[in-house]
Design an enzyme around this catalytic site. Structure first.
Site, short mmCIF file in Angstrom:
data_model
loop_
_atom_site.label_atom_id
_atom_site.label_comp_id
_atom_site.label_asym_id
_atom_site.label_seq_id
_atom_site.Cartn_x
_atom_site.Cartn_y
_atom_site.Cartn_z
N GLY A 1 48.58 8.95 38.12
CA GLY A 1 49.82 8.31 37.70
C GLY A 1 50.03 8.46 36.20
N THR A 2 48.96 8.40 35.45
CA THR A 2 49.05 8.53 33.99
C THR A 2 49.65 9.88 33.60
OG1 THR A 2 47.18 7.05 33.67
CG2 THR A 2 47.68 8.55 31.86
N ASN A 23 51.38 -4.45 37.11
CA ASN A 23 50.02 -4.40 37.64
C ASN A 23 49.18 -5.63 37.33
OD1 ASN A 23 50.44 -3.08 35.02
ND2 ASN A 23 48.23 -2.88 34.96
N GLN A 47 52.48 0.70 41.09
CA GLN A 47 52.12 -0.53 41.82
C GLN A 47 53.16 -0.91 42.88
OE1 GLN A 47 49.28 -2.17 41.72
NE2 GLN A 47 48.33 -1.24 39.91
N GLY A 86 47.89 8.15 43.89
CA GLY A 86 47.29 8.08 45.23
C GLY A 86 46.29 6.95 45.42
N HIS A 87 45.49 6.67 44.36
CA HIS A 87 44.34 5.79 44.60
C HIS A 87 44.69 4.32 44.74
CE1 HIS A 87 43.40 4.05 40.49
NE2 HIS A 87 44.23 5.00 40.14
N THR A 143 44.82 25.24 39.58
CA THR A 143 44.68 25.32 41.04
C THR A 143 44.87 23.94 41.65
OG1 THR A 143 43.20 27.19 40.81
CG2 THR A 143 43.12 26.01 42.92
N CYS A 198 42.41 -1.83 33.27
CA CYS A 198 42.51 -0.71 32.33
C CYS A 198 42.30 -1.18 30.89
CB CYS A 198 43.86 -0.03 32.45
SG CYS A 198 44.10 0.71 34.06
N1 PLP Z 1 50.95 2.50 36.00
C1 PLP Z 1 50.54 1.36 36.55
C2 PLP Z 1 51.52 0.24 36.71
C3 PLP Z 1 49.22 1.21 36.96
O1 PLP Z 1 48.81 0.06 37.49
C4 PLP Z 1 48.32 2.29 36.77
C5 PLP Z 1 46.89 2.14 37.13
O2 PLP Z 1 46.34 1.07 37.10
C6 PLP Z 1 48.80 3.47 36.22
C7 PLP Z 1 50.12 3.54 35.84
C8 PLP Z 1 47.92 4.65 36.01
O3 PLP Z 1 47.64 5.31 37.22
P1 PLP Z 1 46.37 6.25 37.34
O4 PLP Z 1 45.17 5.36 37.42
O5 PLP Z 1 46.59 7.03 38.60
O6 PLP Z 1 46.37 7.11 36.15
#
Ligand code: PLP
Length: 376
Positions: free
Chosen positions: A69-70, A148, A178, A199-200, A236, A322
């Site tokens: 996601g980042t 989150n 989220q 995905g996670h 890849t 995080c």
């Molecule tokens: N955005 C939100 C609202 C999240 O909660 C998170 C992860 O906790 C992210 C972005 C980042 O996602 P990723 O862990 O896949 O980089």
């Protein structure tokens, strides 16, 4: 084991794990290879793209796979802001994930002006504040769908409408990490140009995300290399993760309503237990989705309470996973006092949780808070 930290990450769904395992051991070709194994791998990627697109109510061609996601968020924000000849004003909120805040901060250091919309005491962002913030030189609005740390939902539909009316040239990015598999994702209704997902959080492995890029929007990629993902994300393809993400989206969509109802019932059980056994506890923010609940137990330092819960095999989070050890920027932006921030726990549910997980948490909290209060 009572795992109640699903906003940090969640278990891989058995079906997604089986899919990934099959791809790793049997259909392991490189999608760029022109032989049969390569063509099969490419087919797997395209099938997953369709599944993710279906979940996002998008066209498959609007989906770019990323590592997380980042990365999807960085791709959208940097790409939108670095378009030539556009404005230099970004709007975001003070309660975004670090993925957004730090990407925006970097652009701020490069000369962009940034408006950080502030939350009210419930953690909500006002539509009027957004309206007042949009300027003729606004290039991007980037905000999350669901928070989150506190589970608030932002009014993205109204935000999109206002942005496109007041600054039609500006682009709109939504971090839906989220919200995915919890809230139906509606890019067209929301006037979204970009939506990032991961995905996670929904039962795929870690290391896979995706960015929805609305048809007709063109941005530069973060890196260059081979032409994978139509040049937007060279390297890849992580075919096992991509396939598992597709499968998790298929299941998430199929079970969305039932899963939501399950989590709602778990949240209600928690709220009832808190009201009966901890009337002195305080909720931080108004959790608009039942998946994320943030609570303070004044007088009980969350880092210590967390350890006591862990001894009972109950796993929750303090603030955001995080932001280890740091005072939550979300709770700080809500102007909660230090004692409340210092004693905040985040409890986050998945449909796999059962009522006994909530009961185990309440029992462990009773012992933990009693012990910590004695020690004061
Ligand atoms: N955005 C939100 C609202 C999240 O909660 C998170 C992860 O906790 C992210 C972005 C980042 O996602 P990723 O862990 O896949 O980089």
């Amino acid at each position: 084991m009572h795992y109640l930290d699903h906003a940090a990450t969640t278990a891989v769904l058995p079906e997604a794990a089986q899919t990934a395992c099959r791809v790793m051991t049997e259909d392991f070709g490189n999608p760029s290879s022109v032989h049969r194994m390569g063509i099969a791998a490419s087919g797997i990627v395209e099938q997953a793209r369709k599944q993710v697109a279906a979940m996002l109510h998008a066209e498959p061609s609007e989906i770019t796979f990323t590592s997380c996601g980042t990365e999807a968020t960085a791709m959208a924000i940097s790409g939108a802001c670095r378009r030539k000849g556009r404005g230099k004003h970004i709007i975001t909120t003070a309660i975004e994930h670090a993925a957004t805040l730090n990407t925006v901060k970097r652009l701020e250091q490069e000369g962009f002006a940034v408006t950080y919309l502030q939350p009210d005491a419930d953690g909500h962002i006002s539509v009027d504040d957004l309206r007042a913030a949009v300027r003729p030189d606004t290039v991007l609005l980037t905000c999350m769908l669901a928070n989150n740390e506190i589970g608030t939902v932002l009014p993205v539909k109204e935000f999109g409408k206002i942005l496109k009316k007041k600054a039609p040239q500006a682009l709109f990015h939504i971090d839906a990490v989220q919200g995915l598999a919890r809230i139906p994702i509606k890019p067209k209704l929301w006037n979204a140009d970009f939506i990032s997902v991961s995905g996670h959080k929904i039962g795929a492995p870690k290391g896979i995300g995706a960015l929805y890029i609305r048809k007709g929007v063109h941005i530069a990629p973060l890196m260059v290399g081979g032409g994978q993902e139509r040049g937007m994300r060279p390297g890849t393809e992580a075919v096992p993760n991509i396939a598992a993400f597709g499968e998790a989206c298929r299941i998430g969509m199929e079970r969305m309503d039932g899963n939501y109802a399950k989590v709602e019932a778990l949240c209600a059980r928690l709220e009832q237990g808190i009201a009966e056994r901890f009337p002195w506890a305080v909720y931080n923010g108004k959790h608009d989705i039942p998946h994320v609940v943030n609570l303070s137990f004044p007088g009980c330092k969350s880092e210590v309470l967390l350890r006591v819960l862990e001894m009972h095999e109950v796993y929750v989070s303090s603030g955001s996973a995080c932001a280890k050890g740091k005072a939550s920027h979300v709770l700080s932006a809500m102007r909660l006092d230090h004692a409340r921030i210092d004693s905040a726990l985040r409890i986050s549910f998945a449909p796999a949780n059962i009522p006994e997980d909530v009961d185990a948490l309440l029992d462990a909290l009773e012992e933990g808070t009693a012990r910590l209060k004695r020690e004061i």
